[in-house]
Design a protein around this motif. Structure first.
Motif, PDB file in Angstrom:
ATOM      1  N   LYS A 547       0.774  -1.035  -0.247  1.00 54.89           N
ATOM      2  CA  LYS A 547      -0.098  -0.046  -0.229  1.00 54.89           C
ATOM      3  C   LYS A 547       0.805   1.133   0.168  1.00 54.89           C
ATOM      4  O   LYS A 547       0.496   2.323  -0.893  1.00 54.89           O
ATOM      5  N   LEU A 548       1.805   1.433   0.603  1.00 59.20           N
ATOM      6  CA  LEU A 548       3.037   2.491   1.482  1.00 59.20           C
ATOM      7  C   LEU A 548       3.710   2.742  -0.347  1.00 59.20           C
ATOM      8  O   LEU A 548       3.717   4.183  -0.843  1.00 59.20           O
ATOM      9  N   LEU A 549       4.312   1.649  -0.989  1.00 59.10           N
ATOM     10  CA  LEU A 549       4.795   1.997  -2.522  1.00 59.10           C
ATOM     11  C   LEU A 549       4.091   2.487  -3.587  1.00 59.10           C
ATOM     12  O   LEU A 549       4.164   3.318  -4.325  1.00 59.10           O
ATOM     13  N   ARG A 550       2.729   1.180  -3.111  1.00 59.77           N
ATOM     14  CA  ARG A 550       1.328   2.192  -4.556  1.00 59.77           C
ATOM     15  C   ARG A 550       1.061   3.701  -4.137  1.00 59.77           C
ATOM     16  O   ARG A 550       0.835   4.566  -5.207  1.00 59.77           O
ATOM     17  N   SER A 551       1.116   3.991  -2.790  1.00 61.34           N
ATOM     18  CA  SER A 551       0.730   5.259  -2.688  1.00 61.34           C
ATOM     19  C   SER A 551       2.009   6.908  -2.612  1.00 61.34           C
ATOM     20  O   SER A 551       1.435   7.558  -3.260  1.00 61.34           O
ATOM     21  N   ILE A 552       2.961   6.207  -2.718  1.00 63.04           N
ATOM     22  CA  ILE A 552       4.366   7.011  -2.615  1.00 63.04           C
ATOM     23  C   ILE A 552       4.128   7.311  -4.627  1.00 63.04           C
ATOM     24  O   ILE A 552       4.088   8.602  -5.474  1.00 63.04           O
ATOM     25  N   ALA A 553       3.958   6.519  -5.257  1.00 68.35           N
ATOM     26  CA  ALA A 553       3.771   6.037  -6.648  1.00 68.35           C
ATOM     27  C   ALA A 553       3.176   7.501  -7.085  1.00 68.35           C
ATOM     28  O   ALA A 553       2.989   7.758  -8.289  1.00 68.35           O
ATOM     29  N   TRP A 554       2.018   6.859  -6.921  1.00 69.23           N
ATOM     30  CA  TRP A 554       0.735   7.898  -6.382  1.00 69.23           C
ATOM     31  C   TRP A 554       1.417   9.146  -7.091  1.00 69.23           C
ATOM     32  O   TRP A 554       0.835  10.220  -7.203  1.00 69.23           O
ATOM     33  N   GLN A 555       1.436   9.228  -6.003  1.00 66.33           N
ATOM     34  CA  GLN A 555       1.968  10.932  -5.253  1.00 66.33           C
ATOM     35  C   GLN A 555       2.537  11.738  -5.543  1.00 66.33           C
ATOM     36  O   GLN A 555       2.717  12.512  -6.377  1.00 66.33           O
ATOM     37  N   GLN A 556       3.782  10.707  -5.714  1.00 67.41           N
ATOM     38  CA  GLN A 556       4.785  11.761  -6.669  1.00 67.41           C
ATOM     39  C   GLN A 556       4.823  11.700  -7.640  1.00 67.41           C
ATOM     40  O   GLN A 556       5.468  12.158  -8.782  1.00 67.41           O
ATOM     41  N   SER A 557       3.729  10.767  -9.056  1.00 65.71           N
ATOM     42  CA  SER A 557       3.796  10.756 -10.373  1.00 65.71           C
ATOM     43  C   SER A 557       3.464  12.126 -10.971  1.00 65.71           C
ATOM     44  O   SER A 557       2.765  13.112 -10.197  1.00 65.71           O
ATOM     45  N   ILE A 558       4.138  12.403 -12.307  1.00 60.09           N
ATOM     46  CA  ILE A 558       3.566  13.513 -13.056  1.00 60.09           C
ATOM     47  C   ILE A 558       1.961  13.398 -13.209  1.00 60.09           C
ATOM     48  O   ILE A 558       1.763  12.496 -13.641  1.00 60.09           O
ATOM     49  N   LYS A 559       1.253  14.453 -13.256  1.00 58.60           N
ATOM     50  CA  LYS A 559       0.187  14.224 -13.054  1.00 58.60           C
ATOM     51  C   LYS A 559      -0.345  14.875 -14.585  1.00 58.60           C
ATOM     52  O   LYS A 559       0.454  15.692 -15.220  1.00 58.60           O
ATOM     53  N   ALA A 560      -1.962  14.575 -14.883  1.00 60.82           N
ATOM     54  CA  ALA A 560      -1.998  14.952 -16.065  1.00 60.82           C
ATOM     55  C   ALA A 560      -2.190  16.122 -16.140  1.00 60.82           C
ATOM     56  O   ALA A 560      -2.815  16.672 -14.860  1.00 60.82           O
ATOM     57  N   GLY A 561      -2.308  17.292 -17.522  1.00 63.31           N
ATOM     58  CA  GLY A 561      -2.112  18.471 -16.964  1.00 63.31           C
ATOM     59  C   GLY A 561      -0.543  18.988 -16.714  1.00 63.31           C
ATOM     60  O   GLY A 561      -0.629  20.269 -16.515  1.00 63.31           O
ATOM     61  N   THR A 562       0.198  18.636 -16.762  1.00 59.83           N
ATOM     62  CA  THR A 562       1.059  18.604 -16.219  1.00 59.83           C
ATOM     63  C   THR A 562       2.461  19.066 -17.922  1.00 59.83           C
ATOM     64  O   THR A 562       2.160  17.924 -18.376  1.00 59.83           O
ATOM     65  N   VAL A 563       2.891  20.225 -18.197  1.00 60.83           N
ATOM     66  CA  VAL A 563       3.084  20.282 -19.379  1.00 60.83           C
ATOM     67  C   VAL A 563       5.082  20.035 -19.165  1.00 60.83           C
ATOM     68  O   VAL A 563       5.525  19.844 -18.529  1.00 60.83           O
ATOM     69  N   LEU A 564       5.592  18.979 -20.150  1.00 59.55           N
ATOM     70  CA  LEU A 564       6.543  18.477 -19.916  1.00 59.55           C
ATOM     71  C   LEU A 564       7.213  18.973 -21.697  1.00 59.55           C
ATOM     72  O   LEU A 564       6.927  19.074 -22.427  1.00 59.55           O
ATOM     73  N   SER A 565       9.443  18.558 -21.094  1.00 58.45           N
ATOM     74  CA  SER A 565      10.063  19.255 -22.081  1.00 58.45           C
ATOM     75  C   SER A 565      10.780  17.984 -23.132  1.00 58.45           C
ATOM     76  O   SER A 565       9.764  17.239 -22.951  1.00 58.45           O
ATOM     77  N   GLN A 566      11.018  17.991 -24.192  1.00 56.82           N
ATOM     78  CA  GLN A 566      11.138  17.151 -25.144  1.00 56.82           C
ATOM     79  C   GLN A 566      11.963  16.481 -24.202  1.00 56.82           C
ATOM     80  O   GLN A 566      12.073  14.958 -24.218  1.00 56.82           O
ATOM     81  N   LYS A 567      12.870  17.046 -23.198  1.00 56.00           N
ATOM     82  CA  LYS A 567      14.342  16.268 -22.013  1.00 56.00           C
ATOM     83  C   LYS A 567      13.097  15.080 -21.545  1.00 56.00           C
ATOM     84  O   LYS A 567      13.872  14.095 -21.267  1.00 56.00           O
ATOM     85  N   GLU A 568      12.132  16.075 -20.684  1.00 57.75           N
ATOM     86  CA  GLU A 568      11.642  15.138 -19.829  1.00 57.75           C
ATOM     87  C   GLU A 568      10.661  13.900 -20.175  1.00 57.75           C
ATOM     88  O   GLU A 568      10.211  12.699 -20.061  1.00 57.75           O
ATOM     89  N   MET A 569      10.582  14.993 -21.899  1.00 63.08           N
ATOM     90  CA  MET A 569       9.124  13.508 -22.171  1.00 63.08           C
ATOM     91  C   MET A 569      10.508  12.335 -22.470  1.00 63.08           C
ATOM     92  O   MET A 569       9.897  10.844 -22.100  1.00 63.08           O
ATOM     93  N   LYS A 570      11.280  12.316 -23.327  1.00 57.58           N
ATOM     94  CA  LYS A 570      12.122  11.453 -23.565  1.00 57.58           C
ATOM     95  C   LYS A 570      12.793  10.290 -22.616  1.00 57.58           C
ATOM     96  O   LYS A 570      12.582   9.580 -22.634  1.00 57.58           O
ATOM     97  N   VAL A 571      13.169  11.043 -21.258  1.00 56.56           N
ATOM     98  CA  VAL A 571      13.334  10.633 -20.157  1.00 56.56           C
ATOM     99  C   VAL A 571      12.320   9.719 -19.678  1.00 56.56           C
ATOM    100  O   VAL A 571      12.904   7.973 -19.135  1.00 56.56           O
ATOM    101  N   LEU A 572      11.040  10.177 -19.233  1.00 59.91           N
ATOM    102  CA  LEU A 572       9.839   9.267 -19.148  1.00 59.91           C
ATOM    103  C   LEU A 572       9.716   7.569 -19.915  1.00 59.91           C
ATOM    104  O   LEU A 572       9.674   6.788 -19.697  1.00 59.91           O
ATOM    105  N   VAL A 573       9.850   8.438 -21.489  1.00 57.68           N
ATOM    106  CA  VAL A 573       9.519   6.886 -22.436  1.00 57.68           C
ATOM    107  C   VAL A 573      10.816   6.350 -21.630  1.00 57.68           C
ATOM    108  O   VAL A 573      10.196   4.507 -21.505  1.00 57.68           O
TER     109      VAL A 573
END
Length: 606
Positions: A547-573
């Motif tokens: 539960k803790l792992l899932r909670s922190i993963a959700w909390q720290q994840s990049i939320k929908a609506g956040t603008v990402l740069s090309q570099k950020e998108m590349k790292v994410l992929v």
């Protein structure tokens, strides 16, 4: 053949009955606190050791009992509140069935001290496994002290089913809060293992709610109060901005008795419709008073599930009262809509419209076109609207060189390929990337949840995440119920990069956080993580750590609506396709979906 049916011995019969009433330490806490309230106490103290397994003691300054009543109180179905069948339908007290003390005495070792105001000495009784071991006079002040020790000592199987101390203490605190909130005019305290957890001075209902749920509600509650001949409702609801992902801060009381009612909860949720997110829950503490004959509270051993004579009237009344209160305090939407905060920050809104700007706008061809009748066909597409075609320009081609497609297993990034190519972010939520077979659409939050989950799982397994020390340590004040939860999670949080230290009863100092958490956002990060953890806690199939792992993963994840740069998108992929399970979130939601070129061709008849 000899007769084979026999009456059960009293101690065994009591143990069986106790299974209905005393399921865990918190069950006994509820019964003892309610008895103290019924005794007319103005001060009630609860003391627990080892999360109630070793000791549960309630001390009150109520009216006390005589020597005979003290002894009779432990008999099954011995009660001072029911004398005939009609009394059962006009209950105005918390306890009435005469089961609590008999059940408690059947599964623990009990010591009772009690004294009435008009008597010179009190009575002391010691009971072990339903058997009275000692009864003698005792010197004491007016009131009652009842201590139950070694819960389930004689039913080891039941004791083995109890949860961890932190979990059982949270259940005790829940029951304590439910009684304490219903009676704000009574002083309550809770002491656990020698440490005071709650110290609730008598006062108003609002003061009691703030004492229990935290100061953040102090200026963020709306008063609810409606009266009719049939029923009254009063209490508070939180403003929409206080809504949370969990329904923990929701309390219904009928004639001062805490109840659980999905039906009435639905009524409140309806009043908040379109004011809060669908997956959020408003805070409320609502009290319904009506004729006891209109309510049946004797339908469940815990008395928390009740039946109304006319539940539709109650439903409509609750929903109407909450709606009315929100409208009175200008919370509900009106035709005079406020501008979005992002719009209000634009120059066109927050800067004065000067005479110079007026003349500039008035002289434009677009202004002239729309300020004169029958002039639409004269719109100048070569000047003011010259960029309109750009909306329809095709996006730049993007590529990701893949060694294999989804048909043959998870997508992987070619290790020899250093440049993924241009990526397109759609609606600040999705990332589009071309593949050899078509293109994939990645959900940025789902993808980041998967990445973080696997990173945190590695940390818990023995590769702790480094902590970023806070330049200025932040103080985190939690509601008492969340303090026990935090203590339960501290060790695992430390492996995940959070460094917290207890500081006072309800306070922690945040000395450090994972590097991914921005400075200045430490407090909000942990508060949201706790809320998400409680949200997952309703699912019993997951371990505390999961539960803790899932909670922190959700909390720290990049939320929908956040603008990402090309570099950020590349790292994410790149990080997504380096995961062991890149195609789903920990909760099973897809992280990406594939669109094949052959399917696209068919759509366009090619």
């Amino acid at each position: 053949m000899p007769d084979i049916i026999q009456l059960l011995p009293d101690n065994i019969a009591n143990q069986i009955a106790a299974g209905e009433v005393i399921q865990r330490p918190a069950s006994a806490v509820k019964e003892l606190l309610e008895n103290a309230v019924d005794a007319g106490a103005t001060e009630i103290k609860l003391i627990v050791n080892d999360a109630g397994k070793a000791l549960i003691q309630v001390i009150d300054n109520g009216k006390g009992m005589s020597e005979t009543d003290a002894r009779m109180s432990f008999e099954r179905h011995a009660t001072s509140k029911i004398k005939n069948i009609d009394d059962l339908f006009h209950i105005k007290t918390m306890g009435f069935r005469g089961e609590a003390l008999a059940s408690i005495a059947a599964v623990s070792q009990v010591e009772l001290k009690t004294k009435k105001a008009d008597e010179s000495v009190g009575s002391y009784i010691e009971i072990d496994n339903s058997v009275v071991k000692k009864q003698e006079p005792v010197a004491m002040e007016k009131g009652t002290s009842i201590a139950m020790k070694n819960l389930f000592f004689n039913v080891p199987a039941r004791r083995n089913f109890l949860k961890s101390n932190a979990s059982e203490l949270r259940h005790i605190m829940d029951e304590f809060i439910r009684v304490a909130m219903a009676f704000p005019d009574i002083f309550f305290s809770l002491n656990s293992n020698g440490q005071e957890v709650f110290h609730l001075e008598s006062g108003s209902l609002k003061q009691r709610i703030v004492q229990i749920l935290g100061n953040n509600y102090n200026a963020k509650m709306v008063s609810v109060q409606e009266k009719t001949d049939y029923m009254n409702i009063y209490g508070f609801v939180g403003k929409p901005e206080t809504a949370k992902k969990t329904r923990g801060d929701q309390y219904f009381f009928v004639n001062n008795r805490f109840i659980k009612s999905a039906y009435l909860n639905h009524a409140v949720m309806g009043a908040f419709q379109e004011m809060i997110a669908k997956d959020s829950f408003p805070m409320y503490a609502l009290f319904i008073d009506l004729d006891p004959s209109q309510v049946d509270i004797n339908v469940h051993p815990t008395k928390q599930e009740i039946k109304f004579e006319d539940e539709k009237i109650v439903y409509a009344f609750v929903q109407s009262a909450v709606k009315h209160s929100l409208a009175q305090f200008s919370i509900t939407p009106t035709l005079d809509f406020e501008l979005d905060a992002n719009i209000q920050s634009l120059d066109a809104i927050n800067k004065p419209f000067t005479e110079e700007k007026k003349s500039s706008v008035a002289s434009s061809s677009l202004y002239n076109t729309f300020s004169k009748k029958n002039q639409a066909h004269f719109i100048d597409t070569k000047s003011d609207l010259k960029h309109w075609k750009e909306f329809y320009e095709p996006a730049k081609e993007v590529t990701i060189n893949n060694q294999q497609t989804i048909d043959h297993g998870p997508l992987t990034i070619d290790d020899r390929q250093t440049d993924i190519g241009a990526l397109i972010q759609l609606h600040n939520t999705y990332i589009a990337a071309q593949t050899t077979e078509g293109y994939i659409l990645i959900h940025q939050q789902n993808a980041h949840e998967r990445i973080l989950y696997e990173r945190f799982a590695d940390a818990i397994a023995g590769q702790p995440i480094s902590t970023q020390k806070s330049l200025f340590p932040v103080t985190l004040e939690l509601a008492a119920a969340d303090v026990a939860l935090m203590h339960e999670l501290l060790i695992d949080l430390n492996d995940l990069g959070y460094h917290l230290e207890a500081f006072g009863n309800n306070t922690f100092v945040i000395q450090g956080t994972p590097a991914d958490v921005p400075q200045g956002n430490e407090k909000q990060s942990i508060e949201k993580m706790l809320e998400q953890y409680k949200h997952f806690s309703n699912d019993l199939k997951y371990s505390k750590r999961e539960k803790l792992l899932r909670s922190i993963a959700w909390q720290q994840s990049i939320k929908a609506g956040t603008v990402l740069s090309q570099k950020e998108m590349k790292v994410l992929v790149e990080e997504l396709f380096a995961c062991a399970t890149p195609n789903t979130t920990p909760n099973g939601k897809p992280t990406y979906t594939e669109f094949k070129k052959t399917d696209l061709d068919k759509m366009f008849g090619r």
